[in-house]
Scaffold this motif. Structure first.
Motif, mmCIF file in Angstrom:
data_model
loop_
_atom_site.group_PDB
_atom_site.id
_atom_site.type_symbol
_atom_site.label_atom_id
_atom_site.label_comp_id
_atom_site.label_asym_id
_atom_site.label_seq_id
_atom_site.Cartn_x
_atom_site.Cartn_y
_atom_site.Cartn_z
ATOM 1 N N ASP A 103 0.801 -1.222 0.000
ATOM 2 C CA ASP A 103 0.000 0.000 0.000
ATOM 3 C C ASP A 103 0.831 1.267 0.000
ATOM 4 N N ARG A 104 2.147 1.135 0.204
ATOM 5 C CA ARG A 104 3.013 2.316 0.105
ATOM 6 C C ARG A 104 4.069 2.144 -0.983
ATOM 7 N N THR A 105 3.795 1.291 -1.940
ATOM 8 C CA THR A 105 4.707 1.133 -3.063
ATOM 9 C C THR A 105 4.479 2.233 -4.092
ATOM 10 N N THR A 106 5.522 2.537 -4.854
ATOM 11 C CA THR A 106 5.370 3.487 -5.954
ATOM 12 C C THR A 106 4.368 2.959 -6.972
ATOM 13 N N ALA A 107 4.359 1.652 -7.176
ATOM 14 C CA ALA A 107 3.407 1.073 -8.121
ATOM 15 C C ALA A 107 1.976 1.423 -7.730
ATOM 16 N N TYR A 108 1.649 1.254 -6.462
ATOM 17 C CA TYR A 108 0.281 1.529 -6.028
ATOM 18 C C TYR A 108 -0.015 3.028 -6.056
ATOM 19 N N LEU A 110 1.285 5.204 -8.199
ATOM 20 C CA LEU A 110 1.029 5.503 -9.611
ATOM 21 C C LEU A 110 -0.359 5.019 -10.021
ATOM 22 N N PHE A 111 -0.730 3.832 -9.548
ATOM 23 C CA PHE A 111 -2.059 3.295 -9.853
ATOM 24 C C PHE A 111 -3.146 4.240 -9.357
ATOM 25 N N ARG A 112 -2.997 4.738 -8.140
ATOM 26 C CA ARG A 112 -4.020 5.629 -7.579
ATOM 27 C C ARG A 112 -4.101 6.938 -8.351
ATOM 28 N N LEU A 113 -2.961 7.466 -8.765
ATOM 29 C CA LEU A 113 -2.981 8.695 -9.573
ATOM 30 C C LEU A 113 -3.632 8.448 -10.928
ATOM 31 N N GLU A 245 17.473 15.377 -13.061
ATOM 32 C CA GLU A 245 16.288 14.766 -13.643
ATOM 33 C C GLU A 245 15.672 13.732 -12.697
ATOM 34 N N GLY A 246 16.506 12.963 -12.030
ATOM 35 C CA GLY A 246 15.984 11.999 -11.076
ATOM 36 C C GLY A 246 15.293 12.655 -9.902
ATOM 37 N N LEU A 247 15.889 13.722 -9.387
ATOM 38 C CA LEU A 247 15.261 14.455 -8.284
ATOM 39 C C LEU A 247 13.966 15.116 -8.736
ATOM 40 N N ALA A 248 13.944 15.603 -9.975
ATOM 41 C CA ALA A 248 12.713 16.197 -10.509
ATOM 42 C C ALA A 248 11.611 15.151 -10.607
ATOM 43 N N ALA A 249 11.974 13.932 -10.963
ATOM 44 C CA ALA A 249 10.984 12.858 -11.029
ATOM 45 C C ALA A 249 10.408 12.565 -9.649
ATOM 46 N N ALA A 250 11.279 12.507 -8.635
ATOM 47 C CA ALA A 250 10.800 12.282 -7.269
ATOM 48 C C ALA A 250 9.882 13.413 -6.825
ATOM 49 N N ASP A 251 10.270 14.642 -7.132
ATOM 50 C CA ASP A 251 9.421 15.784 -6.794
ATOM 51 C C ASP A 251 8.065 15.691 -7.477
ATOM 52 N N ALA A 252 8.068 15.365 -8.765
ATOM 53 C CA ALA A 252 6.806 15.308 -9.499
ATOM 54 C C ALA A 252 5.866 14.278 -8.881
ATOM 55 N N LEU A 253 6.402 13.101 -8.539
ATOM 56 C CA LEU A 253 5.563 12.056 -7.960
ATOM 57 C C LEU A 253 4.989 12.494 -6.616
ATOM 58 N N LEU A 254 5.853 12.995 -5.729
ATOM 59 C CA LEU A 254 5.406 13.282 -4.369
ATOM 60 C C LEU A 254 4.579 14.555 -4.283
ATOM 61 N N GLN A 255 4.875 15.539 -5.123
ATOM 62 C CA GLN A 255 4.051 16.750 -5.112
ATOM 63 C C GLN A 255 2.672 16.460 -5.678
ATOM 64 N N ARG A 256 2.597 15.650 -6.722
ATOM 65 C CA ARG A 256 1.288 15.285 -7.285
ATOM 66 C C ARG A 256 0.473 14.475 -6.290
ATOM 67 N N SER A 257 1.115 13.544 -5.623
ATOM 68 C CA SER A 257 0.359 12.710 -4.691
ATOM 69 C C SER A 257 -0.108 13.521 -3.485
ATOM 70 N N ALA A 258 0.709 14.482 -3.045
ATOM 71 C CA ALA A 258 0.276 15.348 -1.945
ATOM 72 C C ALA A 258 -0.895 16.226 -2.378
ATOM 73 N N ALA A 259 -0.817 16.759 -3.600
ATOM 74 C CA ALA A 259 -1.905 17.595 -4.105
ATOM 75 C C ALA A 259 -3.203 16.819 -4.230
ATOM 76 N N ALA A 260 -3.098 15.520 -4.507
ATOM 77 C CA ALA A 260 -4.283 14.667 -4.618
ATOM 78 C C ALA A 260 -4.767 14.168 -3.265
#
Length: 270
Positions: A103-108, A110-113, A245-260
């Motif tokens: 339930d705290r995997t990146t896969a899940y 991404l699935f929720r987003l 680029e890798g740090l930007a990817a981490a930011d994009a994932l976590l900022q989007r999930s927080a916004a959601a």
């Protein structure tokens, strides 16, 4: 004193950490190694059980008070995303029973987003090696899979309903941040740990044969060609250094999930 390290037994981790685990890095400490699936390490890290630990990027909002993200050793990539699988290409998520690897995997995450607006009947956390058989046998309608399942799901008669990597890359232009390496604050010097792991990665690339027996012994019965595909996919330039680029990817994932409203907010990495 040895440092405790927890990683998965998957080929990318055993390939990357072979030299460090086997005492081949000058001036690195001894390593007390634990193998565990990422759903286990995500929660174990929250309890502070390991000094160095591989976790999902999706788990970082609960861990960054006690751990520091290292810029090396993890798994990011393109063409490396989780797959949503079913028995029938017409399978709908609405009302479906979905098996996920944690339930705290990146896969899940991404699935929720990706699945916002859809209403599965239930989500069940299942060890990832049980997901494809479970979908094939009808215990679950849909399965969310990771790792080498990208190469083997057709053997179970399953079809890909969605490639969340393709979806993420098309939407963001960024690689997928899958697995992160963390160092426990106050116990591990992050600069030193980064250097040890980078040397271990470099040694693995320089002499792939040196780690082969260790990798195959822990590869959970994967065929050698699937093992090599796994390493080629998940061990890449981002494993050596996340870079901007890798740090930007981490930011994009976590900022989007927080916004959601899915995960707690974290400070940007860049």
């Amino acid at each position: 004193m040895a440092l405790s390290l927890a990683v998965s037994p998957c080929p990318n981790d055993t390939f990357v950490f072979h030299a460090l685990v086997h005492g081949l890095i000058p001036d690195a400490p001894g390593i007390d190694l634990t193998f565990a699936d990422v759903d286990v390490t995500n929660t174990a890290a929250e309890r502070g059980e390991f000094d160095l630990v591989k976790v999902s990027y999706a788990a970082l909002p609960w861990l960054l008070d006690d751990y520091e993200l290292l810029p090396t050793g993890g798994a990011l990539g393109r063409g490396a995303g989780p797959l949503v699988l079913g028995r029938d290409a017409a399978q709908d998520l609405d009302g479906a029973t979905v098996a996920v690897p944690g339930d705290r995997t990146t896969a899940y995450l991404l699935f929720r987003l990706w699945a916002q607006g859809k209403t599965p009947a239930s989500i069940e956390v299942v060890p990832f090696h049980q997901i494809m058989p479970g979908v094939a046998e009808g215990r679950y309608d849909v399965g969310l899979v990771i790792h080498e399942a990208r190469f083997t799901y057709q053997r179970y008669g399953l079809v890909s309903l969605a490639d969340l990597g393709d979806w993420w890359e098309a939407d963001t232009g960024l690689p997928i941040p899958l697995g992160a390496i963390l160092a426990r604050k106050g116990v591990v010097d992050p600069a030193e740990a980064t250097e040890w792991i980078r040397k271990s990665v470099s040694m693995a690339w320089a002499d792939p044969a040196a780690s082969r027996d260790f990798v195959l012994a822990n590869a959970q019965e994967m065929e050698p060609d699937v093992v090599q595909q796994h390493i080629d996919l998940y061990v890449n330039e981002f494993t050596l250094d996340l870079g901007r680029e890798g740090l930007a990817a981490a930011d994009a994932l976590l900022q989007r999930s927080a916004a959601a409203g899915i995960t707690p907010a974290v400070k940007p990495f860049i």
